[in-house]
Design a protein around this motif. Structure first.
Motif, PDB file in Angstrom:
ATOM      1  N   UNK A 244      27.761  29.245   3.233  1.00 31.37           N
ATOM      2  CA  UNK A 244      27.391  29.073   4.648  1.00 31.37           C
ATOM      3  C   UNK A 244      25.980  29.606   4.895  1.00 31.37           C
ATOM      4  N   UNK A 245      25.664  30.742   4.274  1.00 30.80           N
ATOM      5  CA  UNK A 245      24.319  31.310   4.431  1.00 30.80           C
ATOM      6  C   UNK A 245      23.282  30.349   3.838  1.00 30.80           C
ATOM      7  N   UNK A 246      23.573  29.833   2.642  1.00 24.74           N
ATOM      8  CA  UNK A 246      22.647  28.892   1.995  1.00 24.74           C
ATOM      9  C   UNK A 246      22.418  27.673   2.892  1.00 24.74           C
ATOM     10  N   UNK A 247      23.507  27.142   3.464  1.00 23.86           N
ATOM     11  CA  UNK A 247      23.373  25.965   4.345  1.00 23.86           C
ATOM     12  C   UNK A 247      22.411  26.258   5.490  1.00 23.86           C
ATOM     13  N   UNK A 248      22.605  27.409   6.108  1.00 30.48           N
ATOM     14  CA  UNK A 248      21.772  27.727   7.269  1.00 30.48           C
ATOM     15  C   UNK A 248      20.311  27.936   6.866  1.00 30.48           C
ATOM     16  N   UNK A 249      20.095  28.518   5.702  1.00 28.87           N
ATOM     17  CA  UNK A 249      18.705  28.710   5.253  1.00 28.87           C
ATOM     18  C   UNK A 249      18.072  27.355   4.911  1.00 28.87           C
ATOM     19  N   UNK A 250      18.838  26.495   4.266  1.00 24.45           N
ATOM     20  CA  UNK A 250      18.316  25.154   3.962  1.00 24.45           C
ATOM     21  C   UNK A 250      17.988  24.398   5.252  1.00 24.45           C
ATOM     22  N   UNK A 251      18.803  24.632   6.288  1.00 25.26           N
ATOM     23  CA  UNK A 251      18.551  23.974   7.577  1.00 25.26           C
ATOM     24  C   UNK A 251      17.314  24.552   8.246  1.00 25.26           C
ATOM     25  N   UNK A 252      16.975  25.812   7.914  1.00 21.71           N
ATOM     26  CA  UNK A 252      15.749  26.389   8.479  1.00 21.71           C
ATOM     27  C   UNK A 252      15.928  27.721   9.190  1.00 21.71           C
ATOM     28  N   UNK A 253      17.128  28.314   9.089  1.00 22.79           N
ATOM     29  CA  UNK A 253      17.338  29.602   9.757  1.00 22.79           C
ATOM     30  C   UNK A 253      16.457  30.679   9.124  1.00 22.79           C
ATOM     31  N   UNK A 254      15.962  31.581   9.967  1.00 21.26           N
ATOM     32  CA  UNK A 254      15.216  32.725   9.453  1.00 21.26           C
ATOM     33  C   UNK A 254      16.197  33.765   8.920  1.00 21.26           C
ATOM     34  N   UNK A 255      17.227  34.026   9.722  1.00 20.32           N
ATOM     35  CA  UNK A 255      18.287  34.956   9.302  1.00 20.32           C
ATOM     36  C   UNK A 255      19.642  34.372   9.688  1.00 20.32           C
ATOM     37  N   UNK A 256      20.690  34.992   9.147  1.00 19.52           N
ATOM     38  CA  UNK A 256      22.051  34.571   9.488  1.00 19.52           C
ATOM     39  C   UNK A 256      22.802  35.786  10.016  1.00 19.52           C
ATOM     40  N   UNK A 257      23.574  35.581  11.057  1.00 16.96           N
ATOM     41  CA  UNK A 257      24.339  36.695  11.643  1.00 16.96           C
ATOM     42  C   UNK A 257      25.809  36.595  11.246  1.00 16.96           C
ATOM     43  N   UNK A 258      26.379  37.748  10.923  1.00 18.38           N
ATOM     44  CA  UNK A 258      27.765  37.791  10.459  1.00 18.38           C
ATOM     45  C   UNK A 258      28.608  38.632  11.403  1.00 18.38           C
ATOM     46  N   UNK A 259      29.800  38.128  11.717  1.00 16.15           N
ATOM     47  CA  UNK A 259      30.705  38.931  12.537  1.00 16.15           C
ATOM     48  C   UNK A 259      32.150  38.738  12.081  1.00 16.15           C
ATOM     49  N   UNK A 260      32.746  37.570  12.382  1.00 16.43           N
ATOM     50  CA  UNK A 260      34.178  37.361  12.096  1.00 16.43           C
ATOM     51  C   UNK A 260      34.528  37.637  10.639  1.00 16.43           C
ATOM     52  N   UNK A 261      33.651  37.211   9.744  1.00 11.89           N
ATOM     53  CA  UNK A 261      33.976  37.398   8.323  1.00 11.89           C
ATOM     54  C   UNK A 261      34.045  38.886   7.968  1.00 11.89           C
ATOM     55  N   UNK A 262      33.296  39.718   8.697  1.00 17.34           N
ATOM     56  CA  UNK A 262      33.335  41.163   8.429  1.00 17.34           C
ATOM     57  C   UNK A 262      34.610  41.770   9.001  1.00 17.34           C
ATOM     58  N   UNK A 263      35.071  41.241  10.136  1.00 16.53           N
ATOM     59  CA  UNK A 263      36.348  41.706  10.686  1.00 16.53           C
ATOM     60  C   UNK A 263      37.495  41.312   9.751  1.00 16.53           C
ATOM     61  N   UNK A 264      37.425  40.079   9.245  1.00 16.48           N
ATOM     62  CA  UNK A 264      38.526  39.574   8.411  1.00 16.48           C
ATOM     63  C   UNK A 264      38.554  40.203   7.023  1.00 16.48           C
ATOM     64  N   UNK A 265      37.371  40.403   6.450  1.00 16.68           N
ATOM     65  CA  UNK A 265      37.306  40.804   5.034  1.00 16.68           C
ATOM     66  C   UNK A 265      36.763  42.203   4.788  1.00 16.68           C
ATOM     67  N   UNK A 266      36.323  42.874   5.832  1.00 17.75           N
ATOM     68  CA  UNK A 266      35.741  44.200   5.646  1.00 17.75           C
ATOM     69  C   UNK A 266      34.257  44.108   5.345  1.00 17.75           C
ATOM     70  N   UNK A 267      33.584  45.253   5.441  1.00 15.72           N
ATOM     71  CA  UNK A 267      32.119  45.248   5.287  1.00 15.72           C
ATOM     72  C   UNK A 267      31.678  44.956   3.852  1.00 15.72           C
ATOM     73  N   UNK A 268      32.599  45.095   2.886  1.00 20.95           N
ATOM     74  CA  UNK A 268      32.287  44.751   1.495  1.00 20.95           C
ATOM     75  C   UNK A 268      31.871  43.294   1.366  1.00 20.95           C
ATOM     76  N   UNK A 269      32.210  42.513   2.388  1.00 29.82           N
ATOM     77  CA  UNK A 269      31.860  41.100   2.395  1.00 29.82           C
ATOM     78  C   UNK A 269      30.342  40.884   2.321  1.00 29.82           C
ATOM     79  N   UNK A 270      29.592  41.820   2.861  1.00 28.48           N
ATOM     80  CA  UNK A 270      28.128  41.659   2.859  1.00 28.48           C
ATOM     81  C   UNK A 270      27.626  41.585   1.418  1.00 28.48           C
ATOM     82  N   UNK A 271      28.136  42.505   0.581  1.00 24.80           N
ATOM     83  CA  UNK A 271      27.736  42.526  -0.834  1.00 24.80           C
ATOM     84  C   UNK A 271      28.156  41.223  -1.520  1.00 24.80           C
ATOM     85  N   UNK A 272      29.387  40.789  -1.234  1.00 28.34           N
ATOM     86  CA  UNK A 272      29.878  39.537  -1.834  1.00 28.34           C
ATOM     87  C   UNK A 272      28.974  38.374  -1.465  1.00 28.34           C
ATOM     88  N   UNK A 273      28.626  38.291  -0.190  1.00 27.75           N
ATOM     89  CA  UNK A 273      27.781  37.173   0.264  1.00 27.75           C
ATOM     90  C   UNK A 273      26.390  37.260  -0.370  1.00 27.75           C
TER      91      UNK A 273
END
Ligand SMILES: Cc1cc2nc3c(=O)[nH]c(=O)nc-3n(C[C@H](O)[C@H](O)[C@H](O)COP(=O)(O)O)c2cc1C
Length: 351
Positions: A275-304
């Motif tokens: 999902x992050x790659x898609x948004x960067x390819x589309x032209x996003x400068x940054x990507x914001x994360x919320x639900x995935x951190x609630x669902x999977x915990x903050x370790x998700x940041x490292x995984x992503x």
């Protein structure tokens, strides 16, 4: 060697993953955990405009009743100078606690007197301000133009108070979104009047120096509306998004990237590295994360981050800039048919 550093609103981020404004960022400990988990920047939980103005109302309630004008004026100033102190403390303490940029957040519906408070956020040490315009244009009496002017007035009110970088987090319920984005994003190509007559009653008779937003956050996710058929009552839908919700912001990031003069933060529906790659390819400068951190915990940041780097290695990219915006409309060989072609391909042959 992969280098994920990203410039967002002039701030230097070590990677393009930003923890979005939510309960995970409402305490200093929460902010520390997000930073330790590897976030590139952190948006604090929003303070609501009503919290600022309610404090002011409470202070002035008694004086109002006896009509003491001088005292009332004093208290108006005093109330706003005071502001919700806890939030200022959070900004201050969060800044001391972590090295990553701290973005304060206000959820507002108007350009009322709360804009003064932005100055205190700057003084408390916020690196930037994200303004979440949290109203749903649901009134038949309000024209699209009036709604859009309201966005511009809010931005203008904040701009006149502070020099901080400002991001506007906006909803998708706008009839001509590209035009509004161009206007808010500092771009004069839309041909809208930038000097007189559109920035509010007080501004009609004088020139204003317009400065657009440093970033647009696309999109604000309004709480989902639902109906409980067992109790026959209104209900709130799932507070967390799914990956399916990426398509709306993805479309608009891809259409606006390279066409508006501000950064674009993709928000809603970003759950994994792809999902992050898609948004960067589309032209996003940054990507914001919320639900995935609630669902999977903050370790998700490292995984992503791992998934993003794996993908970059597989495609021989060293920096996000090597592929950011590559699939945006602006970089398309056939910009006029950019979306139409995908639409036709998706439908033809499906009976
Ligand atoms: C529990 C919770 C609290 C939130 N609080 C705020 C908030 O205070 N201010 C804000 O701008 N957005 C808030 N949001 C919205 C998120 O910042 C984000 O924009 C939204 O959840 C969509 O991103 P996602 O698909 O990654 O969840 C909140 C979301 C959740 C789930």
């Amino acid at each position: 060697m992969i280098d994920l550093t990203t410039s967002y609103m002039g701030l230097k981020l070590k990677n393009p993953l930003v923890v979005s404004s939510c309960g995970l960022t409402k305490t200093v400990r929460g902010v520390q955990k997000c930073a330790e988990a590897g976030a590139g920047a952190i948006v604090l939980k929003s303070l609501f405009e009503e919290q600022i103005t309610a404090e002011l109302r409470e202070l002035t309630r008694h004086v109002d009743s006896v009509g003491h004008t001088e005292a009332l004026e004093y208290l108006h100033g005093y109330g706003e100078a005071l502001g919700p102190r806890e939030y200022l403390q959070l900004v201050h303490d969060a800044k001391q606690a972590v090295a990553v940029p701290i973005i304060a957040s206000i959820n507002c519906v108007s350009d009322a007197r709360w804009a003064d408070y932005a100055r205190q956020l700057a003084a408390a040490g916020a690196d930037a301000l994200e303004v979440n315009i949290g109203f749903l244009p649901n009134s038949a009496g309000q024209t699209g133009a009036a709604v859009e002017d309201r966005y511009a007035r809010i931005l203008h009110a904040v701009r006149t108070q502070v020099d901080l970088p400002v991001a506007l987090k906006v909803g998708p319920y706008i009839s001509s979104f590209a035009n509004l984005a161009a206007r808010l994003g500092n771009d004069r190509m839309a041909g809208t009047p930038f000097t007189v007559g559109w920035c509010g009653p007080g501004e009609n008779d004088r020139e204003i120096t317009w400065r657009g937003a440093d970033a647009l956050v696309l999109f604000n996710r309004f709480y989902s509306f639902d109906i409980d058929v067992d109790t026959l009552q209104l209900a709130a839908g799932n507070p967390y998004s799914s990956s399916e919700e990426i398509h709306l912001p993805l479309r608009w990031i891809s259409l606006l990237a390279g066409r508006v003069s501000c950064d674009l933060a993709a928000a809603t529906g970003i759950h994994n590295g792809r999902d992050v790659v898609k948004q960067l390819l589309a032209g996003a400068t940054v990507t914001q994360l919320c639900s995935t951190l609630y669902r999977n915990g903050l370790g998700r940041i490292e995984t992503i981050l791992d998934q993003l780097q794996q993908w970059m290695r597989a495609h021989d990219f060293e920096r996000p800039d090597d592929f950011r915006g590559r699939l945006s409309q602006a970089r398309s060989e056939h910009p006029d048919d950019y979306e139409r072609l995908q639409y036709i391909k998706a439908l033809v042959g499906r009976e």
